[in-house]
Design a protein around this motif. Structure first.
Motif, PDB file in Angstrom:
ATOM      1  N   LEU A   1       0.818  -1.213   0.000  1.00  0.00           N
ATOM      2  CA  LEU A   1       0.000   0.000   0.000  1.00  0.00           C
ATOM      3  C   LEU A   1       0.853   1.266   0.000  1.00  0.00           C
ATOM      4  O   LEU A   1       0.351   2.352  -0.312  1.00  0.00           O
ATOM      5  CB  LEU A   1      -0.938   0.003   1.215  1.00  0.00           C
ATOM      6  N   GLU A   2       2.150   1.126   0.403  1.00  0.00           N
ATOM      7  CA  GLU A   2       3.088   2.256   0.445  1.00  0.00           C
ATOM      8  C   GLU A   2       2.538   3.411   1.276  1.00  0.00           C
ATOM      9  O   GLU A   2       2.597   4.583   0.884  1.00  0.00           O
ATOM     10  CB  GLU A   2       3.430   2.722  -0.978  1.00  0.00           C
ATOM     11  N   LEU A   3       2.005   3.073   2.441  1.00  0.00           N
ATOM     12  CA  LEU A   3       1.477   4.085   3.355  1.00  0.00           C
ATOM     13  C   LEU A   3       2.626   4.737   4.121  1.00  0.00           C
ATOM     14  O   LEU A   3       3.705   4.146   4.263  1.00  0.00           O
ATOM     15  CB  LEU A   3       0.498   3.435   4.341  1.00  0.00           C
ATOM     16  N   PRO A   4       2.427   5.951   4.644  1.00  0.00           N
ATOM     17  CA  PRO A   4       3.465   6.593   5.456  1.00  0.00           C
ATOM     18  C   PRO A   4       3.818   5.750   6.680  1.00  0.00           C
ATOM     19  O   PRO A   4       3.045   4.889   7.123  1.00  0.00           O
ATOM     20  CB  PRO A   4       2.810   7.924   5.862  1.00  0.00           C
ATOM     21  N   GLY A   5       5.004   6.021   7.257  1.00  0.00           N
ATOM     22  CA  GLY A   5       5.508   5.210   8.364  1.00  0.00           C
ATOM     23  C   GLY A   5       4.570   5.133   9.552  1.00  0.00           C
ATOM     24  O   GLY A   5       4.405   4.065  10.165  1.00  0.00           O
ATOM     25  N   ALA A   6       3.934   6.258   9.909  1.00  0.00           N
ATOM     26  CA  ALA A   6       3.031   6.252  11.065  1.00  0.00           C
ATOM     27  C   ALA A   6       1.846   5.324  10.832  1.00  0.00           C
ATOM     28  O   ALA A   6       1.431   4.592  11.745  1.00  0.00           O
ATOM     29  CB  ALA A   6       2.535   7.669  11.337  1.00  0.00           C
ATOM     30  N   TYR A   7       1.302   5.316   9.632  1.00  0.00           N
ATOM     31  CA  TYR A   7       0.182   4.430   9.324  1.00  0.00           C
ATOM     32  C   TYR A   7       0.636   2.971   9.292  1.00  0.00           C
ATOM     33  O   TYR A   7      -0.125   2.064   9.646  1.00  0.00           O
ATOM     34  CB  TYR A   7      -0.438   4.812   7.980  1.00  0.00           C
ATOM     35  N   THR A   8       1.867   2.740   8.866  1.00  0.00           N
ATOM     36  CA  THR A   8       2.399   1.377   8.813  1.00  0.00           C
ATOM     37  C   THR A   8       2.484   0.772  10.211  1.00  0.00           C
ATOM     38  O   THR A   8       2.033  -0.355  10.448  1.00  0.00           O
ATOM     39  CB  THR A   8       3.795   1.386   8.157  1.00  0.00           C
ATOM     40  N   VAL A   9       3.064   1.519  11.146  1.00  0.00           N
ATOM     41  CA  VAL A   9       3.145   1.042  12.534  1.00  0.00           C
ATOM     42  C   VAL A   9       1.741   0.897  13.130  1.00  0.00           C
ATOM     43  O   VAL A   9       1.436  -0.082  13.815  1.00  0.00           O
ATOM     44  CB  VAL A   9       3.990   2.010  13.385  1.00  0.00           C
ATOM     45  N   SER A  10       0.879   1.863  12.846  1.00  0.00           N
ATOM     46  CA  SER A  10      -0.490   1.812  13.376  1.00  0.00           C
ATOM     47  C   SER A  10      -1.240   0.591  12.873  1.00  0.00           C
ATOM     48  O   SER A  10      -2.063   0.023  13.595  1.00  0.00           O
ATOM     49  CB  SER A  10      -1.257   3.082  12.971  1.00  0.00           C
ATOM     50  N   ALA A  11      -0.965   0.161  11.630  1.00  0.00           N
ATOM     51  CA  ALA A  11      -1.640  -1.015  11.082  1.00  0.00           C
ATOM     52  C   ALA A  11      -1.350  -2.249  11.931  1.00  0.00           C
ATOM     53  O   ALA A  11      -2.256  -3.030  12.246  1.00  0.00           O
ATOM     54  CB  ALA A  11      -1.197  -1.255   9.638  1.00  0.00           C
ATOM     55  N   GLY A  12      -0.081  -2.426  12.328  1.00  0.00           N
ATOM     56  CA  GLY A  12       0.266  -3.570  13.173  1.00  0.00           C
ATOM     57  C   GLY A  12      -0.374  -3.502  14.541  1.00  0.00           C
ATOM     58  O   GLY A  12      -0.908  -4.509  15.047  1.00  0.00           O
ATOM     59  N   LEU A  13      -0.336  -2.323  15.165  1.00  0.00           N
ATOM     60  CA  LEU A  13      -0.944  -2.172  16.489  1.00  0.00           C
ATOM     61  C   LEU A  13      -2.464  -2.338  16.430  1.00  0.00           C
ATOM     62  O   LEU A  13      -3.076  -2.910  17.349  1.00  0.00           O
ATOM     63  CB  LEU A  13      -0.590  -0.802  17.069  1.00  0.00           C
ATOM     64  N   LEU A  14      -3.063  -1.847  15.352  1.00  0.00           N
ATOM     65  CA  LEU A  14      -4.514  -1.961  15.220  1.00  0.00           C
ATOM     66  C   LEU A  14      -4.935  -3.423  15.062  1.00  0.00           C
ATOM     67  O   LEU A  14      -5.978  -3.828  15.590  1.00  0.00           O
ATOM     68  CB  LEU A  14      -4.995  -1.132  14.032  1.00  0.00           C
ATOM     69  N   VAL A  15      -4.155  -4.208  14.345  1.00  0.00           N
ATOM     70  CA  VAL A  15      -4.468  -5.637  14.231  1.00  0.00           C
ATOM     71  C   VAL A  15      -4.461  -6.294  15.612  1.00  0.00           C
ATOM     72  O   VAL A  15      -5.346  -7.098  15.936  1.00  0.00           O
ATOM     73  CB  VAL A  15      -3.465  -6.334  13.287  1.00  0.00           C
ATOM     74  N   LEU A  16      -3.489  -5.951  16.449  1.00  0.00           N
ATOM     75  CA  LEU A  16      -3.419  -6.533  17.789  1.00  0.00           C
ATOM     76  C   LEU A  16      -4.642  -6.160  18.631  1.00  0.00           C
ATOM     77  O   LEU A  16      -5.285  -7.024  19.238  1.00  0.00           O
ATOM     78  CB  LEU A  16      -2.140  -6.062  18.500  1.00  0.00           C
ATOM     79  N   SER A  17      -4.956  -4.867  18.690  1.00  0.00           N
ATOM     80  CA  SER A  17      -6.049  -4.437  19.569  1.00  0.00           C
ATOM     81  C   SER A  17      -7.409  -4.859  19.032  1.00  0.00           C
ATOM     82  O   SER A  17      -8.293  -5.260  19.799  1.00  0.00           O
ATOM     83  CB  SER A  17      -6.004  -2.914  19.761  1.00  0.00           C
ATOM     84  N   LEU A  18      -7.594  -4.792  17.707  1.00  0.00           N
ATOM     85  CA  LEU A  18      -8.870  -5.207  17.127  1.00  0.00           C
ATOM     86  C   LEU A  18      -9.071  -6.710  17.266  1.00  0.00           C
ATOM     87  O   LEU A  18     -10.195  -7.175  17.504  1.00  0.00           O
ATOM     88  CB  LEU A  18      -8.912  -4.796  15.650  1.00  0.00           C
ATOM     89  N   SER A  19      -8.004  -7.489  17.144  1.00  0.00           N
ATOM     90  CA  SER A  19      -8.085  -8.936  17.363  1.00  0.00           C
ATOM     91  C   SER A  19      -8.520  -9.243  18.792  1.00  0.00           C
ATOM     92  O   SER A  19      -9.398 -10.084  19.019  1.00  0.00           O
ATOM     93  CB  SER A  19      -6.729  -9.589  17.086  1.00  0.00           C
ATOM     94  N   ALA A  20      -7.892  -8.560  19.741  1.00  0.00           N
ATOM     95  CA  ALA A  20      -8.245  -8.775  21.141  1.00  0.00           C
ATOM     96  C   ALA A  20      -9.695  -8.398  21.409  1.00  0.00           C
ATOM     97  O   ALA A  20     -10.417  -9.089  22.135  1.00  0.00           O
ATOM     98  CB  ALA A  20      -7.310  -7.968  22.039  1.00  0.00           C
ATOM     99  N   TYR A  21     -10.129  -7.290  20.793  1.00  0.00           N
ATOM    100  CA  TYR A  21     -11.518  -6.844  20.954  1.00  0.00           C
ATOM    101  C   TYR A  21     -12.500  -7.906  20.466  1.00  0.00           C
ATOM    102  O   TYR A  21     -13.452  -8.268  21.166  1.00  0.00           O
ATOM    103  CB  TYR A  21     -11.721  -5.529  20.185  1.00  0.00           C
ATOM    104  N   ASN A  22     -12.286  -8.410  19.261  1.00  0.00           N
ATOM    105  CA  ASN A  22     -13.214  -9.393  18.696  1.00  0.00           C
ATOM    106  C   ASN A  22     -13.194 -10.705  19.469  1.00  0.00           C
ATOM    107  O   ASN A  22     -14.227 -11.344  19.647  1.00  0.00           O
ATOM    108  CB  ASN A  22     -12.875  -9.642  17.223  1.00  0.00           C
ATOM    109  N   PHE A  23     -12.013 -11.101  19.934  1.00  0.00           N
ATOM    110  CA  PHE A  23     -11.947 -12.342  20.708  1.00  0.00           C
ATOM    111  C   PHE A  23     -12.692 -12.211  22.034  1.00  0.00           C
ATOM    112  O   PHE A  23     -13.488 -13.085  22.405  1.00  0.00           O
ATOM    113  CB  PHE A  23     -10.493 -12.731  20.963  1.00  0.00           C
ATOM    114  N   VAL A  24     -12.447 -11.134  22.750  1.00  0.00           N
ATOM    115  CA  VAL A  24     -13.087 -10.961  24.067  1.00  0.00           C
ATOM    116  C   VAL A  24     -14.601 -10.807  23.924  1.00  0.00           C
ATOM    117  O   VAL A  24     -15.364 -11.273  24.775  1.00  0.00           O
ATOM    118  CB  VAL A  24     -12.462  -9.757  24.802  1.00  0.00           C
TER     119      VAL A  24
END
Length: 488
Positions: free
Chosen positions: A126-149
């Motif tokens: 996607l060639e997103l800026p660095g801040a969005y790239t890091v946010s994508a990884g963190l968002l996967v973690l928190s959204l995964s935890a949200y859906n599981f719980v």
């Protein structure tokens, strides 16, 4: 204070009972609504303050995270919901704890791998800026935890708790987002959403259990999760995938328009997945307890309730798509061009909301999830092919058309299977669905491309009156139930 503590931090529920269907239904709608506000808030605030291109980057990142979470963590939550409820049906507290612990381990492994994948895809594809790239990884973690719980809580029949934490999470997300925008910290634009999901999940993350599931049970859960992932990717991943595919044959501004439409339709699409997670445990518990008659009646009631309530909601949304866009984006004429996209998305999302058949197949026999995966896989394949074939000619509109085609296939096939399998008396309700869509399309034709207030009010009134007449048999018990609650 003790009452609040019992709502926010309840112990596992071992009772072989469920909330009444109406209560579970209403609480789930409220929970999805308040959680959807955070996603809606992102679209309104980012779109209005930062413009279409920033909105496109934000929604690309969110769509990537939403899609990757479907590949394992969300299905782990669905597995937790089903198998915890089945353990309640068998009155086996040890199995409840062991199931929660095992599915949490499974979800954690998927979260870790997918978060790394998100960073790599965001950076190099996607060639997103660095801040969005890091946010994508963190968002996967928190959204995964949200859906599981969410799955753990609904498996334990804790609908009030789920709604309370959804409210807290959404309020925190929107508050932090306002602070980030006011401070001009655009490099952490997704951090409020990440924080909100994490706050929802952390208090209820299952602890390691001394009890252990036998290898056959663990294998059954993993097989269910794998098939559930295939089902979820095909059923709910198509909307997020449509945005990513559309980015390949449309301009950034057009992607921003589609992102605006998707952001309004996504909270509604969340309803489908949340309803499946919320309603499947009662079906699973009845199945485990051997209550075949109750199971069939429950599935029939779920379908009738969803059709009666949601078809007119989405129908009115389609009829009023243009003023909704004007209201949300403060009259910006650029965003009004997303109106045909939003109409198509509302029609598609409405079809996925009638998922009583999904709850039946998801919550009972092991082969049911395979039927769902196959049906939704076909819908995904046809939807993607439609996008790719029509993309060069229709541009971003092809993404919406492909999503509509895929959603209809994914919704109809499971309905036909359960209709035949349980010999349900659904001829009348299916005819009513067809007539309802016909009324919406006729209303759109009457209104034409230019929105006019008085004709829109008249068409909406006629549509709702006709629908109420067609649905009188199912509407009367709902009205009586609501009236009874107010008289208490």
């Amino acid at each position: 204070m003790s009452r609040l503590r019992s709502i926010l931090f309840p112990p596992p529920n071992h009772a072989n009972t469920d909330n009444p269907l109406g209560s579970a239904f209403a609480l789930t709608v409220v929970a999805v609504f308040v959680q959807g506000l955070s996603r809606f808030g992102y679209s309104v605030l980012v779109g209005n303050l930062l413009g279409q291109e920033a909105l496109a980057d934000v929604n690309l990142t969110i769509s990537l995270a939403l899609f990757l979470v479907l590949l394992w963590p969300q299905a782990s939550g669905t597995a937790a919901s089903k198998f915890i409820a089945m353990a309640r049906g068998r009155q086996d507290p040890d199995a409840q704890a062991a199931t929660a612990s095992f599915t949490a381990t499974s979800a954690s492994a998927g979260m870790a791998l997918l978060s790394v994948s998100a960073v790599l895809y965001a950076a190099f594809v996607l060639e997103l800026p660095g801040a969005y790239t890091v946010s994508a990884g963190l968002l996967v973690l928190s959204l995964s935890a949200y859906n599981f719980v969410r799955g753990v809580r609904t498996g334990n029949n804790q609908f009030v708790t789920t709604t309370a934490w959804d409210t807290i999470s959404s309020f925190l997300t929107l508050t932090l987002l306002l602070l980030v925008l006011l401070a001009g910290w655009h490099w952490v634009l997704l951090l409020p959403l990440i924080t909100g999901y994490a706050v929802y999940a952390l208090p209820a993350w299952p602890r390691r259990s001394r009890a252990r599931l036998d290898p056959a049970q663990r294998r059954e859960i993993l097989v269910f999760t794998a098939w559930g992932s295939a089902h979820l990717v095909a059923a709910t991943g198509l909307m997020q995938l449509s945005l990513v595919i559309g980015d390949g044959f449309a301009t950034k501004a057009e992607v921003g328009l589609y992102a605006a439409a998707v952001s309004l339709a996504t909270p509604a699409s969340m309803l489908s997945g949340a309803m499946l997670t919320a309603l499947s445990p009662s079906v699973a518990r009845m199945y485990a307890a051997g209550d075949t008659g109750g199971l069939t009646r429950q599935v029939d009631t779920i379908l009738r309730t969803m059709v009666t309530v949601f078809l007119p909601v989405f129908g009115v949304g389609a009829l009023w798509a243009e003023p909704v866009l004007r209201l949300v984006y403060f009259g910006d004429p650029d965003f009004v061009d997303a109106e045909p996209l939003l109409v198509l998305l509302f029609l598609a999302v409405s079809a996925t909301s009638f998922n009583a058949a999904n709850a039946r197949l998801n919550g009972t026999e092991p082969w049911g999830i395979k039927v769902l995966a196959a049906a939704n896989g076909l819908g995904l394949a046809v939807g993607v092919c439609t996008m790719l074939l029509l993309g060069p000619e229709l541009g971003i509109v092809a993404s919406a058309v492909g999503y509509l085609v895929g959603s209809l296939i994914s919704a109809v096939l499971p309905l036909l299977v359960v209709w035949r399998l349980d010999r349900m008396r659904w001829g009348g309700i299916v005819l009513r669905i067809v007539v309802g869509y016909g009324l919406v399309l006729a209303g759109l034709q009457v209104l034409g491309p230019q929105f006019r207030l008085l004709p829109a009010l008249a068409v909406t009134a006629v549509f709702l009156a006709v629908w109420a007449g067609l649905s009188a048999r199912d509407l009367r018990p709902m009205v009586r139930a609501v009236g009874g609650r107010f008289r208490r």
